[in-house]
Write a protein that holds these residues in place. Sequence first.
Motif, PDB file in Angstrom:
ATOM      1  N   GLY A  55       0.820  -1.210   0.000  1.00  0.00           N
ATOM      2  CA  GLY A  55       0.000   0.000   0.000  1.00  0.00           C
ATOM      3  C   GLY A  55       0.850   1.255   0.000  1.00  0.00           C
ATOM      4  O   GLY A  55       0.548   2.231  -0.708  1.00  0.00           O
ATOM      5  N   VAL A  56       1.925   1.247   0.792  1.00  0.00           N
ATOM      6  CA  VAL A  56       2.841   2.392   0.817  1.00  0.00           C
ATOM      7  C   VAL A  56       3.475   2.599  -0.557  1.00  0.00           C
ATOM      8  O   VAL A  56       3.596   3.729  -1.049  1.00  0.00           O
ATOM      9  N   MET A  57       3.848   1.494  -1.203  1.00  0.00           N
ATOM     10  CA  MET A  57       4.487   1.590  -2.513  1.00  0.00           C
ATOM     11  C   MET A  57       3.507   2.127  -3.570  1.00  0.00           C
ATOM     12  O   MET A  57       3.884   2.936  -4.431  1.00  0.00           O
ATOM     13  N   VAL A  58       2.247   1.709  -3.485  1.00  0.00           N
ATOM     14  CA  VAL A  58       1.243   2.175  -4.449  1.00  0.00           C
ATOM     15  C   VAL A  58       0.910   3.650  -4.228  1.00  0.00           C
ATOM     16  O   VAL A  58       0.842   4.445  -5.179  1.00  0.00           O
ATOM     17  N   LEU A  59       0.698   4.028  -2.973  1.00  0.00           N
ATOM     18  CA  LEU A  59       0.262   5.387  -2.670  1.00  0.00           C
ATOM     19  C   LEU A  59       1.423   6.377  -2.542  1.00  0.00           C
ATOM     20  O   LEU A  59       1.266   7.557  -2.858  1.00  0.00           O
ATOM     21  N   GLY A  60       2.572   5.889  -2.078  1.00  0.00           N
ATOM     22  CA  GLY A  60       3.689   6.797  -1.826  1.00  0.00           C
ATOM     23  C   GLY A  60       4.808   6.724  -2.839  1.00  0.00           C
ATOM     24  O   GLY A  60       5.727   7.552  -2.802  1.00  0.00           O
ATOM     25  N   GLY A  61       4.804   5.726  -3.702  1.00  0.00           N
ATOM     26  CA  GLY A  61       5.846   5.613  -4.711  1.00  0.00           C
ATOM     27  C   GLY A  61       6.846   4.514  -4.388  1.00  0.00           C
ATOM     28  O   GLY A  61       6.912   4.007  -3.260  1.00  0.00           O
ATOM     29  N   THR A  62       7.641   4.177  -5.412  1.00  0.00           N
ATOM     30  CA  THR A  62       8.598   3.077  -5.280  1.00  0.00           C
ATOM     31  C   THR A  62       9.646   3.349  -4.211  1.00  0.00           C
ATOM     32  O   THR A  62       9.991   2.460  -3.420  1.00  0.00           O
ATOM     33  N   THR A  63      10.166   4.584  -4.179  1.00  0.00           N
ATOM     34  CA  THR A  63      11.217   4.920  -3.202  1.00  0.00           C
ATOM     35  C   THR A  63      10.721   4.742  -1.780  1.00  0.00           C
ATOM     36  O   THR A  63      11.386   4.127  -0.940  1.00  0.00           O
ATOM     37  N   MET A  64       9.537   5.269  -1.516  1.00  0.00           N
ATOM     38  CA  MET A  64       8.965   5.173  -0.163  1.00  0.00           C
ATOM     39  C   MET A  64       8.697   3.712   0.201  1.00  0.00           C
ATOM     40  O   MET A  64       8.962   3.279   1.332  1.00  0.00           O
ATOM     41  N   GLY A  65       8.192   2.935  -0.761  1.00  0.00           N
ATOM     42  CA  GLY A  65       7.923   1.529  -0.499  1.00  0.00           C
ATOM     43  C   GLY A  65       9.194   0.737  -0.247  1.00  0.00           C
ATOM     44  O   GLY A  65       9.244  -0.114   0.655  1.00  0.00           O
ATOM     45  N   THR A  66      10.241   1.021  -1.029  1.00  0.00           N
ATOM     46  CA  THR A  66      11.516   0.329  -0.838  1.00  0.00           C
ATOM     47  C   THR A  66      12.122   0.664   0.512  1.00  0.00           C
ATOM     48  O   THR A  66      12.684  -0.206   1.194  1.00  0.00           O
ATOM     49  N   GLU A  67      12.008   1.930   0.923  1.00  0.00           N
ATOM     50  CA  GLU A  67      12.507   2.339   2.242  1.00  0.00           C
ATOM     51  C   GLU A  67      11.767   1.584   3.351  1.00  0.00           C
ATOM     52  O   GLU A  67      12.379   1.146   4.336  1.00  0.00           O
ATOM     53  N   TYR A  68      10.452   1.431   3.185  1.00  0.00           N
ATOM     54  CA  TYR A  68       9.675   0.703   4.195  1.00  0.00           C
ATOM     55  C   TYR A  68      10.149  -0.736   4.313  1.00  0.00           C
ATOM     56  O   TYR A  68      10.385  -1.236   5.426  1.00  0.00           O
ATOM     57  N   PHE A  69      10.292  -1.426   3.172  1.00  0.00           N
ATOM     58  CA  PHE A  69      10.673  -2.838   3.218  1.00  0.00           C
ATOM     59  C   PHE A  69      12.099  -3.015   3.739  1.00  0.00           C
ATOM     60  O   PHE A  69      12.380  -3.970   4.475  1.00  0.00           O
TER      61      PHE A  69
END
Length: 395
Positions: A55-69
């Motif tokens: 959800g973070v990657m979809v709504l916030g973008g690839t960079t934000m999603g990668t940082e989360y993971f």
Amino acid sequence: MDVSFLAWALTVVGIAGLLAFDFIFHVRKAHVPTLREAATWSALYIGIAIAFGVGVMVLGGTTMGTEYFAGYVTEKALSVDNLFVFLIIMTSFAVPRADQQKVLLFGIVFSLIARTGFIFLGAALLNTFAWVFYLFGLILLITAGNMLRPHGSDSQSGDNIVVRIARRLFPTTNHYDGDKLFTIENGKRVLTPMLLVMVAIGGTDILFALDSIPAIFGLTQNTFIVFTATAFSLLGLRQLYFLIDGLLDRLVYLGYGLAAILGFIGVKLVLHALHENNVPFINDGEHVDVTEISTGLSLSVILGVLIITVVASLLSRWGRAQNTIAAARRHAKEYLEVVENDLPHREKIFAALCAEENELKTLPEKYRKRIREEEQLMDLLRQAHAVHAEQHAAA
């Protein structure tokens, strides 16, 4: 990307709801989770964390999603390492197996509260003082070095300084009264070991936060990502403990892998600090032109190191030996604690202990030498055999 107040509120309410659900439906009634129960709920919590990351990657973008993971994987690995210390503390306090869930949930909640405070403090410091990146990098490099050395037992045992102070200031008892924190003994209200073990775990949680928060800030400075990755790494940790309890002692190389990861993130932080530099005595306060490590590369390194160290641990003969040592220690303690009139159960435990001792005797001499140097283990085994001999002599 700025995160709205509504997103923050919904996330916090969701995490609090999961913790409340865990307590009401699993922890409130003391019991030992089955392997199936632990596996099911561990998979569910990991699935929730992954779904949130998508959800973070979809709504916030690839960079934000990668940082989360990247943050989630790092914090999850550090949390598993923390389980070793929780195991040592609960063993030293002889916490009944059925009550260990409550202790673990307390540790998770306390850790989440402590780390949330450190997260907002760290974010405020990073936004105000760029030199804090140097400090965080140094903390991680020192921590990585310390993980490569043998740990002192005092900070990881039930007799650490926090507990000693509590014992000195307040009347305590050595006997459990179910899962009560206080009980009445000789007409006086006293602390039970259940409260003391929670104090011990709470104290170590604060120390864990000092290592873990700089690590995730080395991967992202987004406070929302730092908070959610940390929170979701802690959720499900109780179930994971019972799922991998038999494997904890076998992960003999995990510490080396975590040291490599923390050292890597420490270097990443120092490079970022040089790039953002405004410290007067470094390059006259000007930015230093250095290559920064991308979040994608960080995630690849973290996953690669963890996979290598876990696989190496599972294939290691010493790792398998550690499992047998832990089982022998547990059976020796259990044999000494079982009531004398429960003879069939005692004999079953002693037979398992003897089988484990025979397995240890088949190890190479270098491993047997290490085992003989563990004085507490050898003393437990001698006591168990002495009690068994006395019991049969009396019969």
